[in-house]
Scaffold this motif. Structure first.
Motif, mmCIF file in Angstrom:
data_model
loop_
_atom_site.group_PDB
_atom_site.id
_atom_site.type_symbol
_atom_site.label_atom_id
_atom_site.label_comp_id
_atom_site.label_asym_id
_atom_site.label_seq_id
_atom_site.Cartn_x
_atom_site.Cartn_y
_atom_site.Cartn_z
ATOM 1 N N VAL A 186 0.858 -1.190 0.000
ATOM 2 C CA VAL A 186 0.000 0.000 0.000
ATOM 3 C C VAL A 186 0.897 1.244 0.000
ATOM 4 N N PRO A 187 1.433 1.577 -1.173
ATOM 5 C CA PRO A 187 2.500 2.600 -1.238
ATOM 6 C C PRO A 187 1.966 4.026 -1.250
ATOM 7 N N LEU A 188 1.353 4.422 -0.176
ATOM 8 C CA LEU A 188 0.816 5.786 -0.060
ATOM 9 C C LEU A 188 1.430 6.477 1.141
ATOM 10 N N SER A 189 2.066 7.621 0.919
ATOM 11 C CA SER A 189 2.473 8.401 2.094
ATOM 12 C C SER A 189 2.346 9.897 1.876
ATOM 13 N N ARG A 190 1.754 10.316 0.779
ATOM 14 C CA ARG A 190 1.528 11.767 0.656
ATOM 15 C C ARG A 190 0.424 12.217 1.614
ATOM 16 N N SER A 191 -0.232 11.268 2.266
ATOM 17 C CA SER A 191 -1.224 11.561 3.298
ATOM 18 C C SER A 191 -0.589 11.714 4.685
ATOM 19 N N SER A 192 0.711 11.667 4.747
ATOM 20 C CA SER A 192 1.383 11.790 6.047
ATOM 21 C C SER A 192 1.479 13.253 6.466
ATOM 22 N N ILE A 193 1.249 13.526 7.734
ATOM 23 C CA ILE A 193 1.323 14.904 8.231
ATOM 24 C C ILE A 193 2.725 15.463 8.015
ATOM 25 N N SER A 194 3.718 14.743 8.502
ATOM 26 C CA SER A 194 5.082 15.186 8.214
ATOM 27 C C SER A 194 5.567 14.447 6.974
ATOM 28 N N ALA A 195 6.517 15.040 6.267
ATOM 29 C CA ALA A 195 7.016 14.454 5.022
ATOM 30 C C ALA A 195 7.482 13.028 5.257
ATOM 31 N N SER A 196 7.117 12.142 4.360
ATOM 32 C CA SER A 196 7.393 10.722 4.549
ATOM 33 C C SER A 196 7.609 10.050 3.203
ATOM 34 N N ALA A 197 8.583 9.137 3.168
ATOM 35 C CA ALA A 197 8.779 8.312 1.979
ATOM 36 C C ALA A 197 8.316 6.882 2.260
ATOM 37 N N THR A 206 -1.601 10.285 -8.200
ATOM 38 C CA THR A 206 -0.520 11.160 -7.759
ATOM 39 C C THR A 206 -0.998 12.281 -6.836
ATOM 40 N N THR A 207 -2.176 12.814 -7.088
ATOM 41 C CA THR A 207 -2.561 14.005 -6.312
ATOM 42 C C THR A 207 -3.923 13.906 -5.627
ATOM 43 N N ASP A 208 -4.697 12.882 -5.914
ATOM 44 C CA ASP A 208 -6.024 12.767 -5.301
ATOM 45 C C ASP A 208 -5.974 11.735 -4.178
ATOM 46 N N ILE A 209 -5.761 12.224 -2.979
ATOM 47 C CA ILE A 209 -5.535 11.325 -1.844
ATOM 48 C C ILE A 209 -6.810 10.560 -1.488
ATOM 49 N N LEU A 210 -7.960 11.198 -1.597
ATOM 50 C CA LEU A 210 -9.196 10.476 -1.299
ATOM 51 C C LEU A 210 -9.372 9.310 -2.272
ATOM 52 N N GLN A 211 -9.032 9.548 -3.546
ATOM 53 C CA GLN A 211 -9.076 8.456 -4.522
ATOM 54 C C GLN A 211 -8.158 7.314 -4.093
ATOM 55 N N CYS A 212 -6.998 7.661 -3.589
ATOM 56 C CA CYS A 212 -6.067 6.625 -3.107
ATOM 57 C C CYS A 212 -6.729 5.809 -2.000
ATOM 58 N N HIS A 213 -7.366 6.497 -1.072
ATOM 59 C CA HIS A 213 -8.018 5.780 0.028
ATOM 60 C C HIS A 213 -9.154 4.894 -0.496
ATOM 61 N N HIS A 214 -9.885 5.378 -1.476
ATOM 62 C CA HIS A 214 -10.920 4.515 -2.073
ATOM 63 C C HIS A 214 -10.290 3.295 -2.733
ATOM 64 N N ASN A 215 -9.216 3.527 -3.428
ATOM 65 C CA ASN A 215 -8.534 2.393 -4.075
ATOM 66 C C ASN A 215 -8.092 1.349 -3.043
ATOM 67 N N ILE A 216 -7.610 1.835 -1.921
ATOM 68 C CA ILE A 216 -7.141 0.895 -0.886
ATOM 69 C C ILE A 216 -8.317 0.043 -0.391
ATOM 70 N N ARG A 217 -9.434 0.701 -0.121
ATOM 71 C CA ARG A 217 -10.613 -0.032 0.327
ATOM 72 C C ARG A 217 -11.054 -1.031 -0.745
ATOM 73 N N ASP A 218 -11.123 -0.571 -1.988
ATOM 74 C CA ASP A 218 -11.553 -1.456 -3.067
ATOM 75 C C ASP A 218 -10.579 -2.627 -3.253
ATOM 76 N N ALA A 219 -9.310 -2.333 -3.153
ATOM 77 C CA ALA A 219 -8.319 -3.391 -3.335
ATOM 78 C C ALA A 219 -8.463 -4.449 -2.241
ATOM 79 N N MET A 220 -8.668 -3.992 -1.006
ATOM 80 C CA MET A 220 -8.826 -4.950 0.088
ATOM 81 C C MET A 220 -10.092 -5.773 -0.122
ATOM 82 N N GLN A 221 -11.144 -5.139 -0.598
ATOM 83 C CA GLN A 221 -12.369 -5.894 -0.888
ATOM 84 C C GLN A 221 -12.118 -6.938 -1.971
#
Ligand SMILES: [Ca+2]
Ligand SMILES: [Ca+2]
Ligand SMILES: [Ca+2]
Ligand SMILES: [Ca+2]
Ligand SMILES: [Ca+2]
Ligand SMILES: [Ca+2]
Ligand SMILES: [Ca+2]
Ligand SMILES: [Ca+2]
Ligand SMILES: [Ca+2]
Ligand SMILES: [Ca+2]
Ligand SMILES: [Ca+2]
Ligand SMILES: [Ca+2]
Lengths: 318, 318, 318, 318, 318, 318
Positions: D43-54, D95-110
């Motif tokens: 689940v390679p998402l970290s642009r949703s991190s409060i502090s900068a994260s790789a 790349t820039t739509d974080i909510l879309q990323c979260h939806h993708n994560i939910r869908d992928a887990m489903q």
């Protein structure tokens, strides 16, 4: 031996043969049989640095790097092993009395001169504050010129004591050196405050920026400066503040800066300097081995610079 | 498949499309449909290095860097994806029998030649000891010239075995290559001992210092060397010891040095080299990924150099 | 104060006197008495970066570096302290809504312009995605030219949102800027994919490689570009992607590359840029302080570049 | 294959034999013949991190570490190779739509659940924001308990969007999870603000400090928590925020802290967790490989933790 | 002197007085006047390491650390300076013939024993392959037990030569040592492949995991092992593979791992070991100074361990 | 304001609200409205350190870390924001006159006491030499006990001036403190020379090794020491030399050592110390931020320790 000069804390196991390293060539003073032509003196003082510095550890870092270099300079196809270079040890330092340290440096240089009056002297700092007592010792009864490679003018006023920001000012204020006899090559950027410029102008210090030097080229620049100096002074002291180098080439200094000199430029300048008999002594200052890269980029650069200067002397003045 | 060439330990998930990366372009040998024009061979040996080296990890570090580069070279406005490049895998190594490793390298190169006789061969070291068995394999029945980019001559005597200090000496002593057919470009400083110079002179190796190359310029220097070589030899082998680069540009080698070449100079030289059909093979050696910076400065430089050489071949020889 | 511009998290203890540092000179907006000539705006956004980036930490890293520089530029013997520079603070960002961040950037720039219509604007990124909203704000009713220093074209298609790979494409697609008014200087190597080249050609973006610039020299290159631009546009926006620099000079970016520009070249280019009144705004983007060296090589380079541009403006346009 | 789950960018060359590594054991989903017992999802998402994260780079860093571990656990003298573990790839991200990323994560887990309903699921983050959509997907129609190992409560209010500071709050506010079903083990020090404590109390989240856990011991602590949870919920989700570890053991996280857990404590806790069939899924989040040491201290710790949990499951639940 | 043992490349300037350092105490063999009670032998071989290793540089790194320690152990209020410890130098190595290196190691140890038959021998590696020839030399005509501290069993089959993965297997296969006389303490985690476990069981090697040792405590664990060994063997050889330590305590090894021993545990174990006269020799292996931290964490840990073992011997056996 | 205490070079932008950070809580002295209960004094002196040290940079590094911590201590469920803590600034230092620096430290502490007689004083070094003048100022007319956490005794003779190796000796020789009133906890290993032990015995300093403390536990150890001290002295000064910590937990000191204390042990000890009203002042010394890891491991540990001590005072003594 001396009270004021102490043995280095370690000694290389020196080896003979066709293929020697610098460690096999530079000789502890006690083991050299003939009079040395070059004397190397460690000056491990950096508590006099304005910003925190471990330059006091450089003399040993310098000695350790000797196993990484041979005595053969392939650019000029010359082996410099015939040059007799002696390591005389380090000036003894006091832990908390910085003025005492400076006195010891002056006394040590006087002792070196007394014992080896015909030698060329290379002092290994330490921070730039060491240059003032070294030049004091060397200049007695002589008019001395200073050829400085530095990002900074080192002309701070003395109200906060003799630090690495003040050596040239000290020498000018004390009348040991005249402003017109000081040439600083390599100045650049936003690193000197107005009061230093003002002092430089007041004393007549010659400021040559890195860009000016680049336009002239190393050979012509040194030729012009040395021509002027040789007319005026009895001998020239060369002081190399390694922070004159760009941060890409010498990160291991207390104040590394972008916009500085490349190592190949410094090597070329020192090769030119090595051609002049008027140069009697030199130092390398402000190298902080704790800030160097794990590959020892800065330490190696200084050793290369040192060898280049000696090599040129060997070729041109032997 | 081969007994002596093993698959890389990982494989890129290659993707199609307009915008591909080098990882999508260089193809595992088993997956390429047409005859490759370039064959890449990993040679993960560095226990033969005089100083400790993890150059054995470079073939994989090189492959990992392929995702950082595209196939389009903007300097010449050319896309090199049409060039067929295959990754044939790594030479199999023995853990403790270094001579066996060298035999495997020679045998692997022979196998590569037998299977892909028309290809251009790029070997990815490993330390410089690999060049001797590689050239042995390639030179059978041919007169081969060597164009070496190196800080060192690699002419040590063989009393301590075939290491990264001896490959050129081995080839000369065995008569595989003639001294006059070896051109070393990039020599500088205090890194070669007198016995190596003596050997170079004895065998007639052509020594071209970095300063000499700079005065000529990359284009003229390579033109002159190649003109001489093409008159004498059947083909030219190019060997790039990455320690020819300055420590500011390539810290990740076992013996990084100040006073070396800049990367842009190396890229220009390899672009010139790429113009000559007489060049049949090349290698990149002595890169130690464990000593590289966290930003992979040295690894990236080698991949750029590799791509530049191939790009020039593609432009000039397709 | 503004809803959309927030105070920096810390403030320098500013000091008066002859010898001030940049920290004593650049003034928080609330403390400046006269209208500022230059306004500095922090834009701490990097979650819009394609590859992971901590460029959001650069505005503060930039401010922290102010204690390392004086206001005196020794190359031109000029003190720039008379130039009134105000730090207006940072654009407020949302944690997860990147489009909102881009709107805030546009709104903040509009607010800056409304409050300080005569100033020169310097934005401190952040990643390159910030340039699109900044130019949008600045360009209303004007024809704007873009002078870009970059390794990349930033012309990716917008299917994956407005990232640091798309700002120029966004401005072109939206008709905010015309392709012929974009000049990208510093392109090199294997870092742009074919679709970007195609887009550049489609829109007529002017591509000037680093090698082309080197052949012309900084002065002539900028003179030519500015001559063309001044004929066409109302004003010029300068955007400096620090990844245009070579990895040896600026490791602290998300995608550092070999084959890039030296810092002295960038300083020279920005000095030339500073001569033109047509330049109304500039930005510095894609500096990742977490990837910088311990000696802050990249951060210091940007501050030096910023000071050089301002210094040249001060000399030529005051 | 799936639209929303993409192949990893590289694939190990897997090998058979007695002595295999983890890389030879965990199988790409496309190559596994029987139904997997464990499915690993990146689940390679970290642009949703409060502090900068790789942390987005961790799934691949995790896969690369597989060559450093065998399948044999010497502490319990057991080989876990018989456990069928499949790597299903990474959730596709925007790349820039974080909510879309979260939806993708939910869908992928489903999708993962739909295709492999009997498996145990291990998600590899990414930052902690991924836990909310993962639990959403898993919890449909079920009462789910959360066993969290973390330095932080992750109960920030949602005014700034769904970030790595909010996952537990999101699940509580949405009624997906009940506060009494959340147990956070490892809290310590000065890292949680009062509003988080207040929220924890409001929702009835169970806070267990590191000191409390140490007094009980890992075995009893987990036994007590699981006893309570098993009475209340249908299944348990375990989320491991690696910043629960002390900075001496896991520097490679966006907010490493002194006063944290030792790795051996975490391993013991996860060994206990592995005994419970009620645990259906787990994740490892907030590992930033760019901040790890050159020896990969943090990455290796996570792989060891992952193996320990699987090993215990294999021993106790096969 | 010996053909097969060479002088260290440097020598400390030793000083007298009340407050001496370890560097002033350990004496070059040529300068010691009485028969040494402890002989230190450097074994700078690591090209026999399976993974790349610079452990060949550890003997000198170890010697350099001697200036960081005094001779006074405050935990037991004892000064160990009366113990006569001599540094006999390093085994001479061949660059490419690893078998020759192993022969040299065996011959050197035999020479040491012949010259100093009553001493305690401490060998400083180098990688773990050195233990086989060292034990071979020591065991002639004797039944020797091995007390190993290691993350690994070192029982790989010999098909790929005698490497750092094979020393115990070599000794078992050759009948030099019996499996029941080998005790390995510190095993943990997922680092040993099944074939090694199988070999351990086949030969009857005693495997004691770190967890088992922790449950017993250092004192009881060593007491039990030594009680068993003293019944069976003539003397005990202690081999300390520093990779037994956790990566948080000893990053500077070729394969550092989480889940390992703390330094205080190793110090306690070696203090116990020092109580037994049956222990005749020990080694420290697999320390790679190039992978150590800039603060020399691993190197210092080994020197502390070495001093602890000697100190305990001094207290209990003098 | 004071002549001898200067403002910190920067100021946090402090923010109100429920969720504040330490940076929002600790208040510049000029901005606090009520009398502070705790006064923090920076003492940026380290040119008095025997080995090179940048501990002079720690006061600012400490202040910078304040944004990483909240005011809420979850272990005890307490918010300490009601405690009034003021940052009074830094003692003014001279660049080269170390004795003058020490006088300034004493004078500054006297001034602090005169202005805030009821406060608790926390001094932030600097090196350990600062403790002597601080205690001198505090002890006038009082019998003061010293509770020292240190790897070293700091009892060197004064022949080389007042350095970080001498503070306790200075206070004993001057009769400011009595040997029986000094308790040093945390001693371990081979780091104290015999003359220091001799001095400790001569003066009756209480030496408590780390092992002894571990056997007692933090609570009982501190209880015993404080019971003894409270019978003898008027108040207790606590001095924390961060080199008491193990190198795995605190690499950022001039002489980091294996065998030292863990951070959790130090936190526990300081929590116990915080219970005693007899403790009137404390300092933290010998932290070198330039030697810290990139993740600020050592700096963060000190801030955590500082907060723990204050938190305990707040809980037990409010
Ligand atoms: Ca300077
Ligand atoms: Ca200077
Ligand atoms: Ca070479
Ligand atoms: Ca070579
Ligand atoms: Ca770019
Ligand atoms: Ca860009
Ligand atoms: Ca957390
Ligand atoms: Ca979390
Ligand atoms: Ca091992
Ligand atoms: Ca081993
Ligand atoms: Ca201490
Ligand atoms: Ca101390």
């Amino acid at each position: 031996m001396s009270e004021i000069i102490v043995q280095p804390s370690f000694k290389w196991q020196r080896q003979d043969g066709q293929d020697i390293k610098v460690k096999d060539w530079i000789c502890p003073i006690a083991e050299i049989s003939e009079e040395p032509q070059v004397v190397v003196l460690g000056v491990p003082l950096s508590r006099s640095s304005i910003s925190a510095s471990a330059a006091s550890e450089f003399p040993n870092a310098f000695r350790k790097s000797w196993e990484l270099f041979t005595t053969y300079y392939i650019d000029e196809q010359v082996d410099i092993r015939a040059l007799r270079v002696a390591d005389i040890g380090d000036v003894k330092m006091h832990t908390t009395d910085i003025l005492q340290c400076h006195h010891n440096i002056r006394d040590a240089m006087q002792e070196v001169m007394a014992r080896h009056p015909q030698s060329f002297y290379v002092s290994i700092g330490g921070d730039h504050s060491i240059t003032a007592p070294l030049v004091r010792a060397l200049s007695e009864g002589k008019r001395v010129g200073i050829l400085q490679f530095d990002t900074h003018l080192d002309l701070r006023d003395l109200s906060n004591g003799p630090s690495n920001g003040t050596p040239i000012r000290q020498l000018l204020e004390a009348g040991v050196v005249q402003g017109e006899d000081v040439y600083n090559i390599g100045l650049h950027g936003f690193y000197n405050a107005p009061s230093l410029i003002e002092a430089a102008k007041h004393y007549g210090v010659n400021m040559i920026t890195l860009k000016q030097m680049r336009r002239k080229g190393a050979q012509q620049q040194i030729a012009e400066v040395m021509a002027e100096l040789q007319d005026k002074v009895d001998f020239v002291y060369v002081t190399v503040d390694i922070d004159v180098l760009d941060i890409a080439y010498a990160p291991g200094v207390p104040a590394s800066t972008p916009g500085g000199m490349r190592t190949d430029e410094l090597f070329d300048l020192l090769y030119e300097v090595g051609k002049y008999d008027a140069v009697r002594a030199m130092d390398f200052v402000c190298i902080d081995p704790q800030r160097d890269t794990s590959e020892l980029q800065t330490v190696k650069a200084v050793t290369y610079a040192f060898l280049t200067a000696l090599c040129s002397r060997y070729i041109h003045l032997k």
